[in-house]
Motif scaffolding. Sequence first.
Motif, PDB file in Angstrom:
ATOM      1  N   ALA A   1      -9.395 -19.223 -11.861  1.00  0.00           N
ATOM      2  CA  ALA A   1      -9.116 -19.611 -13.249  1.00  0.00           C
ATOM      3  C   ALA A   1      -7.796 -19.025 -13.727  1.00  0.00           C
ATOM      4  O   ALA A   1      -7.007 -19.710 -14.402  1.00  0.00           O
ATOM      5  CB  ALA A   1     -10.260 -19.166 -14.152  1.00  0.00           C
ATOM      6  N   LEU A   2      -7.526 -17.774 -13.410  1.00  0.00           N
ATOM      7  CA  LEU A   2      -6.279 -17.143 -13.831  1.00  0.00           C
ATOM      8  C   LEU A   2      -5.076 -17.910 -13.296  1.00  0.00           C
ATOM      9  O   LEU A   2      -4.074 -18.092 -14.001  1.00  0.00           O
ATOM     10  CB  LEU A   2      -6.232 -15.688 -13.368  1.00  0.00           C
ATOM     11  N   ARG A   3      -5.159 -18.352 -12.056  1.00  0.00           N
ATOM     12  CA  ARG A   3      -4.049 -19.096 -11.451  1.00  0.00           C
ATOM     13  C   ARG A   3      -3.772 -20.394 -12.200  1.00  0.00           C
ATOM     14  O   ARG A   3      -2.645 -20.905 -12.177  1.00  0.00           O
ATOM     15  CB  ARG A   3      -4.366 -19.411  -9.988  1.00  0.00           C
ATOM     16  N   THR A   4      -4.782 -20.925 -12.876  1.00  0.00           N
ATOM     17  CA  THR A   4      -4.625 -22.184 -13.619  1.00  0.00           C
ATOM     18  C   THR A   4      -4.207 -21.954 -15.060  1.00  0.00           C
ATOM     19  O   THR A   4      -3.252 -22.558 -15.551  1.00  0.00           O
ATOM     20  CB  THR A   4      -5.938 -22.986 -13.583  1.00  0.00           C
ATOM     21  N   TYR A   5      -4.924 -21.086 -15.784  1.00  0.00           N
ATOM     22  CA  TYR A   5      -4.644 -20.975 -17.221  1.00  0.00           C
ATOM     23  C   TYR A   5      -3.417 -20.138 -17.548  1.00  0.00           C
ATOM     24  O   TYR A   5      -2.774 -20.360 -18.573  1.00  0.00           O
ATOM     25  CB  TYR A   5      -5.860 -20.498 -18.005  1.00  0.00           C
ATOM     26  N   LEU A   6      -3.046 -19.181 -16.688  1.00  0.00           N
ATOM     27  CA  LEU A   6      -1.897 -18.339 -17.020  1.00  0.00           C
ATOM     28  C   LEU A   6      -0.599 -19.148 -17.127  1.00  0.00           C
ATOM     29  O   LEU A   6       0.111 -19.040 -18.146  1.00  0.00           O
ATOM     30  CB  LEU A   6      -1.760 -17.196 -16.012  1.00  0.00           C
ATOM     31  N   PRO A   7      -0.228 -19.960 -16.137  1.00  0.00           N
ATOM     32  CA  PRO A   7       1.003 -20.739 -16.308  1.00  0.00           C
ATOM     33  C   PRO A   7       0.934 -21.714 -17.478  1.00  0.00           C
ATOM     34  O   PRO A   7       1.962 -21.989 -18.122  1.00  0.00           O
ATOM     35  CB  PRO A   7       1.163 -21.468 -14.967  1.00  0.00           C
ATOM     36  N   ARG A   8      -0.258 -22.221 -17.795  1.00  0.00           N
ATOM     37  CA  ARG A   8      -0.376 -23.125 -18.933  1.00  0.00           C
ATOM     38  C   ARG A   8      -0.117 -22.389 -20.248  1.00  0.00           C
ATOM     39  O   ARG A   8       0.539 -22.925 -21.151  1.00  0.00           O
ATOM     40  CB  ARG A   8      -1.766 -23.766 -18.957  1.00  0.00           C
ATOM     41  N   LEU A   9      -0.642 -21.177 -20.365  1.00  0.00           N
ATOM     42  CA  LEU A   9      -0.374 -20.387 -21.577  1.00  0.00           C
ATOM     43  C   LEU A   9       1.119 -20.107 -21.727  1.00  0.00           C
ATOM     44  O   LEU A   9       1.679 -20.211 -22.823  1.00  0.00           O
ATOM     45  CB  LEU A   9      -1.156 -19.067 -21.516  1.00  0.00           C
TER      46      LEU A   9
ATOM     47  N   THR B   1     -20.733 -15.067 -15.895  1.00  0.00           N
ATOM     48  CA  THR B   1     -21.870 -15.971 -15.681  1.00  0.00           C
ATOM     49  C   THR B   1     -21.594 -16.960 -14.551  1.00  0.00           C
ATOM     50  O   THR B   1     -22.463 -17.786 -14.255  1.00  0.00           O
ATOM     51  CB  THR B   1     -22.199 -16.757 -16.963  1.00  0.00           C
ATOM     52  N   THR B   2     -20.409 -16.901 -13.956  1.00  0.00           N
ATOM     53  CA  THR B   2     -19.949 -17.836 -12.918  1.00  0.00           C
ATOM     54  C   THR B   2     -20.252 -19.288 -13.306  1.00  0.00           C
ATOM     55  O   THR B   2     -20.979 -20.001 -12.599  1.00  0.00           O
ATOM     56  CB  THR B   2     -20.546 -17.502 -11.532  1.00  0.00           C
ATOM     57  N   PRO B   3     -19.669 -19.758 -14.429  1.00  0.00           N
ATOM     58  CA  PRO B   3     -19.956 -21.099 -14.924  1.00  0.00           C
ATOM     59  C   PRO B   3     -19.148 -22.196 -14.247  1.00  0.00           C
ATOM     60  O   PRO B   3     -19.327 -23.377 -14.562  1.00  0.00           O
ATOM     61  CB  PRO B   3     -19.555 -20.992 -16.401  1.00  0.00           C
ATOM     62  N   GLY B   4     -18.242 -21.805 -13.357  1.00  0.00           N
ATOM     63  CA  GLY B   4     -17.316 -22.751 -12.738  1.00  0.00           C
ATOM     64  C   GLY B   4     -15.904 -22.478 -13.227  1.00  0.00           C
ATOM     65  O   GLY B   4     -15.695 -22.090 -14.382  1.00  0.00           O
ATOM     66  N   THR B   5     -14.937 -22.661 -12.355  1.00  0.00           N
ATOM     67  CA  THR B   5     -13.547 -22.361 -12.687  1.00  0.00           C
ATOM     68  C   THR B   5     -13.076 -23.159 -13.904  1.00  0.00           C
ATOM     69  O   THR B   5     -12.409 -22.624 -14.790  1.00  0.00           O
ATOM     70  CB  THR B   5     -12.645 -22.649 -11.479  1.00  0.00           C
ATOM     71  N   ARG B   6     -13.427 -24.442 -13.962  1.00  0.00           N
ATOM     72  CA  ARG B   6     -12.975 -25.270 -15.079  1.00  0.00           C
ATOM     73  C   ARG B   6     -13.496 -24.754 -16.414  1.00  0.00           C
ATOM     74  O   ARG B   6     -12.787 -24.794 -17.424  1.00  0.00           O
ATOM     75  CB  ARG B   6     -13.429 -26.716 -14.875  1.00  0.00           C
ATOM     76  N   ALA B   7     -14.738 -24.271 -16.425  1.00  0.00           N
ATOM     77  CA  ALA B   7     -15.319 -23.760 -17.665  1.00  0.00           C
ATOM     78  C   ALA B   7     -14.581 -22.509 -18.130  1.00  0.00           C
ATOM     79  O   ALA B   7     -14.328 -22.333 -19.327  1.00  0.00           O
ATOM     80  CB  ALA B   7     -16.802 -23.469 -17.473  1.00  0.00           C
ATOM     81  N   VAL B   8     -14.226 -21.631 -17.204  1.00  0.00           N
ATOM     82  CA  VAL B   8     -13.481 -20.422 -17.567  1.00  0.00           C
ATOM     83  C   VAL B   8     -12.113 -20.797 -18.125  1.00  0.00           C
ATOM     84  O   VAL B   8     -11.682 -20.285 -19.171  1.00  0.00           O
ATOM     85  CB  VAL B   8     -13.335 -19.483 -16.351  1.00  0.00           C
ATOM     86  N   VAL B   9     -11.418 -21.698 -17.439  1.00  0.00           N
ATOM     87  CA  VAL B   9     -10.103 -22.148 -17.908  1.00  0.00           C
ATOM     88  C   VAL B   9     -10.224 -22.757 -19.303  1.00  0.00           C
ATOM     89  O   VAL B   9      -9.417 -22.460 -20.205  1.00  0.00           O
ATOM     90  CB  VAL B   9      -9.510 -23.181 -16.923  1.00  0.00           C
ATOM     91  N   SER B  10     -11.225 -23.594 -19.512  1.00  0.00           N
ATOM     92  CA  SER B  10     -11.402 -24.252 -20.808  1.00  0.00           C
ATOM     93  C   SER B  10     -11.637 -23.250 -21.933  1.00  0.00           C
ATOM     94  O   SER B  10     -11.081 -23.399 -23.032  1.00  0.00           O
ATOM     95  CB  SER B  10     -12.580 -25.227 -20.718  1.00  0.00           C
ATOM     96  N   ARG B  11     -12.443 -22.216 -21.675  1.00  0.00           N
ATOM     97  CA  ARG B  11     -12.713 -21.224 -22.716  1.00  0.00           C
ATOM     98  C   ARG B  11     -11.454 -20.437 -23.074  1.00  0.00           C
ATOM     99  O   ARG B  11     -11.206 -20.148 -24.247  1.00  0.00           O
ATOM    100  CB  ARG B  11     -13.817 -20.278 -22.263  1.00  0.00           C
ATOM    101  N   VAL B  12     -10.678 -20.057 -22.075  1.00  0.00           N
ATOM    102  CA  VAL B  12      -9.474 -19.276 -22.354  1.00  0.00           C
ATOM    103  C   VAL B  12      -8.448 -20.123 -23.105  1.00  0.00           C
ATOM    104  O   VAL B  12      -7.913 -19.698 -24.140  1.00  0.00           O
ATOM    105  CB  VAL B  12      -8.867 -18.718 -21.055  1.00  0.00           C
ATOM    106  N   LEU B  13      -8.183 -21.324 -22.620  1.00  0.00           N
ATOM    107  CA  LEU B  13      -7.199 -22.180 -23.285  1.00  0.00           C
ATOM    108  C   LEU B  13      -7.689 -22.613 -24.663  1.00  0.00           C
ATOM    109  O   LEU B  13      -6.905 -22.692 -25.623  1.00  0.00           O
ATOM    110  CB  LEU B  13      -6.891 -23.403 -22.423  1.00  0.00           C
ATOM    111  N   GLY B  14      -8.990 -22.863 -24.796  1.00  0.00           N
ATOM    112  CA  GLY B  14      -9.535 -23.262 -26.080  1.00  0.00           C
ATOM    113  C   GLY B  14      -9.501 -22.152 -27.116  1.00  0.00           C
ATOM    114  O   GLY B  14      -9.416 -22.425 -28.316  1.00  0.00           O
TER     115      GLY B  14
END
Length: 287
Positions: free
Chosen positions: A264-272, A228-241
């Motif tokens: 988004a992958l570049r952000t949430y993957l290292p956090r996971l 849905t291209t909701p924005g990078t932050r929204a994708v990161v938030s859904r995956v981490l949440g």
Amino acid sequence: MKKDQYVSGRRTVLRGFTAVGLAALTGCAATGRASTPRSAPSSAGASAAPAAGPPAARALGPSAYRLRPIAGHAPQRAAPDKLKARHKPILRMDFEHGERAMVLTFDDGPDPRYTPHILRTLRKHDVRAMFFVCGEMAVDNKDLLREMADDGHLIGNHTWSHPQLNRMTRSRMRPEIERTCEVVHDATGEPPAWFRAPYGAWNRAVFRLGADLGMEPFAWTVDSLDWTTPGTRAVVSRVLGGAAPGVIVLNHDAGGNRAQSVAALRTYLPRLLDDGYRITVPRRRGL
């Protein structure tokens, strides 16, 4: 978003490809449907240079999969071992001892504008993922399939043209699935062992056909809604949440503008990974 809107939106994206000439597969007649391709933006670091045009949708005749070699000279391929059909898809993994492990999956590709960036990020963190590919995208991008396999990723079947299978007859459904098996087998030397129905539209015929072709039905637990291209932050938030042991995350590397998915992958993957999750891929039966 309602399912009908989901289906309509995804169909619109997947039909927005430019028709280009394709090398004919054995037993497959080619037809072209012209439309306008989308160019990649540079906001996520994905190159905006013109990519190889997405392949045209093609009328599917009877598949030669497992009946004769694609090249015409190689030994005949052995039929895959049939599996007992499941009654529902795999929705999450049951790892031993409550291990903090998750599975990342990417649908609809490969797309030379986005998939290489995703592969680089996964390689940087030494992580394996699953790619559910569409045959009409894979047929002209077999180098990306080989790169996936060489990196240890699993390649699954996501049909040829991303139709809603539960609205199709079995005779129309079969070449959609077999053709993609053929492309993956030709590119990597191995047939796909996993299948994902577009839109999550499963029925008894889909389960049985996938099992006949030696594939397990694989769904998801967490939808990143990146399509849905909701924005990078929204994708990161859904995956981490949604992160939890056994979770299967749905992402996309094609089917539209996937710059946000790349970023988004570049952000949430290292956090996971920092949170102690192991990102892994499943085994066959007895997961």
